[in-house]
Scaffold this motif. Structure first.
Motif, mmCIF file in Angstrom:
data_model
loop_
_atom_site.group_PDB
_atom_site.id
_atom_site.type_symbol
_atom_site.label_atom_id
_atom_site.label_comp_id
_atom_site.label_asym_id
_atom_site.label_seq_id
_atom_site.Cartn_x
_atom_site.Cartn_y
_atom_site.Cartn_z
ATOM 1 N N THR A 197 1.399 7.967 9.269
ATOM 2 C CA THR A 197 1.572 6.603 8.846
ATOM 3 C C THR A 197 1.208 5.650 10.505
ATOM 4 O O THR A 197 1.614 5.114 10.542
ATOM 5 N N ALA A 233 4.264 2.300 1.948
ATOM 6 C CA ALA A 233 3.854 0.748 1.913
ATOM 7 C C ALA A 233 5.243 1.121 1.497
ATOM 8 O O ALA A 233 7.045 0.323 1.596
ATOM 9 N N TRP A 236 8.485 2.386 3.641
ATOM 10 C CA TRP A 236 8.871 1.388 4.715
ATOM 11 C C TRP A 236 9.526 0.032 4.156
ATOM 12 O O TRP A 236 10.636 -0.002 4.557
ATOM 13 N N TRP A 237 9.072 -0.973 3.298
ATOM 14 C CA TRP A 237 10.312 -0.856 1.925
ATOM 15 C C TRP A 237 11.724 -0.616 2.172
ATOM 16 O O TRP A 237 12.255 -1.462 2.085
ATOM 17 N N SER A 239 12.879 1.301 3.637
ATOM 18 C CA SER A 239 14.215 1.626 4.893
ATOM 19 C C SER A 239 14.481 0.570 5.472
ATOM 20 O O SER A 239 15.656 0.415 6.556
ATOM 21 N N VAL A 240 13.620 -0.427 5.423
ATOM 22 C CA VAL A 240 14.193 -1.691 5.785
ATOM 23 C C VAL A 240 15.161 -2.670 4.788
ATOM 24 O O VAL A 240 16.452 -3.249 5.144
#
Lengths: 248, 143, 117
Positions: A197, A233, A236-237, A239-240
């Protein structure tokens, strides 16, 4: 009189001339002949110095990939007759360094394959006494398509991003990463995501889609990369938005 | 080769190829029809941006009052504007269709344990697109 | 470069969302407002009714989301078009500021437009 066809073959013989050049050969235009048969005819009957790779001549070994009229193709699976009346241009695979004539340097590709870690990764090896890692046919079907890759590198020559961005891992390596990511026995997805990534990874792909068009084994690397982007994706979201759910 | 160095018995020489690296032309994308198609697809993003900027101008004109809105709709009726919008429409439909075309590659939709074939997803998207378009069109025209 | 590495999935999400919304929604806007109504094929909606339509909170949110995400769709796609089509990868940081910065500026302007409408 037997019909003939002209092959314009790119030569590169660094000891003789520092740049590639073209040489034309006239070969018989025979039904049932593939491009590789024509090259073998040249090597046996006309010019023994012509250098190229081949082995199985049946679409399994993946070593006879070349550009045929500027399209990547397995020369053992491409009929000569389709190009009649010719001439046919045979050049080495695009975006690779050329070693000699039609032989390209695969070192870079081998390094990229390694980056994708296409092997089973498990957190802990199961002791032998516990037996084999079992898998249902449905689980196998999840990744089977991606396991058909023969490393022929045609997809690399079809992908302009490979040429433009030397660091790009490339279609086959990512498809092979997915082959293991989707394998029920594998636990290496985090490790592969870490590598793929980032810079030169899946997000460098702009979905030209030609990799899947030229693939002789219907692996669909473009699809594999797209699915990987979507997975990346979601991760990522997560992890945020849910950092507490982070990696183990 | 006559100028190749002599190698005596027992000596090992590793072959060091003089690798030739072809350079890519900046016009690589005209080389293949698929690449031209790709570049046009990518450039539709310019039309997407241009049109939403035009939408911002429309909202602005609408908020400034009837005169500003009238001036904008007068401009919309000019042949230049209509020609521009026709070009925009063609490229936007190209964007829509290519977008639907690649959508199934990124998403695997399952019903039960069976994968839904890509062609059905594409057809479904196109049907949904037409319904949404009709709904929005009806809303704008019927008010 | 670690930060950039981490952000690509984020930009890609905006790109995908904007691509989907613009694919579904933009053609009908262009066809109606830019072509069918100016050519008189359909009756033009009156100023007042159009204004009250846009005043509705749902319309405001709709316009904001559609415009903003479409701009981010452009930003991400055009960034790679510049890298690949014009071989400008070495100008990466400038291109990113131009593309994503432009989309962000457009988003702020749109927010002001729909809030103050």
């Amino acid at each position: 009189m037997e019909q003939t066809i002209t092959l314009q073959v790119q030569r590169y013989i660094p000891e003789q001339y520092p740049e590639p050049y073209f040489q034309s050969y006239e070969v018989p235009l025979r039904k049932k002949w593939v491009i590789l048969d024509a090259l073998n005819y040249i090597k046996d009957e006309i010019d023994g110095t012509l250098t190229y790779r081949w082995s199985c001549r049946m679409g399994v070994c993946g070593s006879c990939g070349m550009m045929v009229n500027d399209r990547p193709a397995l020369t053992c699976a491409t009929f000569l007759e389709e190009y009649a009346p010719g001439p046919v241009r045979i050049t080495p695979l695009d975006y690779f360094g050329i070693i000699r004539d039609l032989v390209v340097n695969t070192d870079d590709f081998m390094g990229k394959l390694k980056r994708a870690q296409p092997w089973l990764i498990t957190d802990e090896a199961k002791p032998l006494s516990e037996g084999a890692y079992k898998q249902t046919p449905q689980e196998k079907a999840e990744y089977e398509q991606y396991s058909m890759c023969i490393n022929c590198m045609l997809c690399y020559s079809a992908c302009p991003v490979v040429g433009l961005e030397p660091d790009f891992v490339g279609p086959a390596a990512i498809a092979l990463a997915q082959r293991y990511n989707y394998d029920s026995r594998d636990e290496g997805e985090d490790q592969r995501n870490e590598e793929l990534t980032g810079e030169g990874g899946i997000y460098s792909c702009t979905l030209v889609g030609e990799c899947s068009e030229v693939c002789p084994k219907a692996v669909d690397p473009a699809g594999a990369i797209q699915r990987y982007k979507a997975t990346g994706a979601v991760e990522w979201w997560q992890s945020v938005l849910m950092p507490w759910k982070g990696k183990s | 080769m006559s100028n190749a160095p002599k190698i005596s018995a027992g000596e090992r020489v590793r072959y060091k190829p003089q690798i030739y690296m072809p350079q890519m032309s900046i016009f690589w994308w005209v080389k293949d029809r698929a690449y031209v198609f790709f570049i046009i697809r990518e450039l539709t993003s310019l039309v997407v941006a241009a049109y939403v900027i035009l939408m911002m101008i429309q909202i602005n004109a609408l908020s400034q009052g009837p005169e500003a809105w009238q001036a904008l709709t007068d401009w919309f009726a000019t042949p230049f504007s209509i020609g521009l919008h026709i070009v925009f429409l063609i490229l936007l439909i190209f964007h829509t269709l290519t977008w639907f075309w690649v959508a199934p590659t990124a998403m695997v939709v399952r019903i039960g344990s069976k994968k839904v074939p890509g062609s059905i997803l594409i057809a479904g998207n196109i049907a949904m697109w037409l319904i949404i378009s009709l709904a929005i069109g009806w809303l704008i025209v019927s008010i | 470069m670690a930060a950039k590495k981490h952000n690509d999935p984020f930009w890609w999400t905006l790109f995908g969302a904007g691509g989907t919304l613009s694919a579904f929604l933009l053609p009908v806007h262009v066809a109606l407002i830019g072509i069918a109504i100016p050519l008189g094929w359909l009756e033009a909606p009156g100023y007042e009714s159009l204004r009250s339509l846009v005043e509705h909170p749902i319309t405001r949110i709709y316009l904001f989301v559609l415009i903003s995400l479409s701009l981010f769709h452009w930003a991400h796609r055009f960034r790679y078009t510049l890298y690949d089509g014009l071989m400008l990868k070495h100008l990466e940081s400038y291109i990113m500021v131009f593309c994503y910065g432009g989309a962000l500026a457009g988003t702020i302007i749109t927010a002001i437009l729909v809030i103050t409408f």
